[in-house]
Design a protein around this motif. Structure first.
Motif, PDB file in Angstrom:
ATOM      1  N   CYS A   6       0.810  -1.225   0.000  1.00 32.33           N
ATOM      2  CA  CYS A   6       0.000   0.000   0.000  1.00 32.33           C
ATOM      3  C   CYS A   6       0.838   1.267   0.000  1.00 32.33           C
ATOM      4  N   GLY A   7       2.129   1.159   0.306  1.00 29.98           N
ATOM      5  CA  GLY A   7       3.024   2.306   0.248  1.00 29.98           C
ATOM      6  C   GLY A   7       3.001   3.193   1.478  1.00 29.98           C
ATOM      7  N   PRO A  18      -0.019  -2.700   9.261  1.00 34.66           N
ATOM      8  CA  PRO A  18      -1.243  -2.478  10.027  1.00 34.66           C
ATOM      9  C   PRO A  18      -2.371  -1.880   9.182  1.00 34.66           C
ATOM     10  N   TYR A  19      -2.057  -1.401   7.990  1.00 33.06           N
ATOM     11  CA  TYR A  19      -3.068  -0.774   7.134  1.00 33.06           C
ATOM     12  C   TYR A  19      -3.714  -1.758   6.164  1.00 33.06           C
ATOM     13  N   CYS A  20      -2.893  -2.588   5.525  1.00 32.22           N
ATOM     14  CA  CYS A  20      -3.457  -3.488   4.512  1.00 32.22           C
ATOM     15  C   CYS A  20      -3.348  -4.969   4.885  1.00 32.22           C
ATOM     16  N   GLY A  21      -2.551  -5.302   5.916  1.00 30.85           N
ATOM     17  CA  GLY A  21      -2.467  -6.674   6.389  1.00 30.85           C
ATOM     18  C   GLY A  21      -1.491  -7.566   5.644  1.00 30.85           C
TER      19      GLY A  21
END
Length: 112
Positions: A6-7, A18-21
């Motif tokens: 996700c960058g 923690p944002y995209c797993g």
């Protein structure tokens, strides 16, 4: 460090974003997934064979940093329980000896 999926900026020690797993591929956190077997064994043995529990718990606590700190609490509890049980065993043994000596010196009149 930035997530390759996700960058977004994430902690360099992160195992998973923690944002995209998505897994980061960082093996530094893999130590947190390992089990400190000696800490567990020490805790269990503290109830059954206190001296063995104490030995295993001390070794388990010393080795805890290798496992990312896993088992530190169990090892500490194993140490405390082992020490308490050994102290109680010594106290009960002393009381037992005192009672036996007192009974042997009192003679048969004590039991009648």
């Amino acid at each position: 460090m930035y997530c390759k999926n996700c960058g977004k900026e994430i902690d360099e020690r992160a195992f998973v974003c923690p944002y995209c797993g998505v897994q980061t591929g960082n093996n530094a956190s893999a130590a947190n997934n390992q089990t400190n077997v000696l800490a567990i064994v020490g805790f269990v043995l503290a109830f059954l064979v206190p001296i063995a529990g104490l030995i295993c718990s001390v070794i388990g606590k010393r080795e805890a940093p290798k496992y990312g700190g896993n088992g530190t609490g169990l090892a500490t509890a194993g140490i405390a329980i082992s020490i308490v049980e050994m102290v109680l065993a010594v106290i009960l043994t002393v009381i037992y000896v005192i009672v036996i000596v007192a009974a042997s010196t009192a003679g048969p009149s004590m039991w009648s």
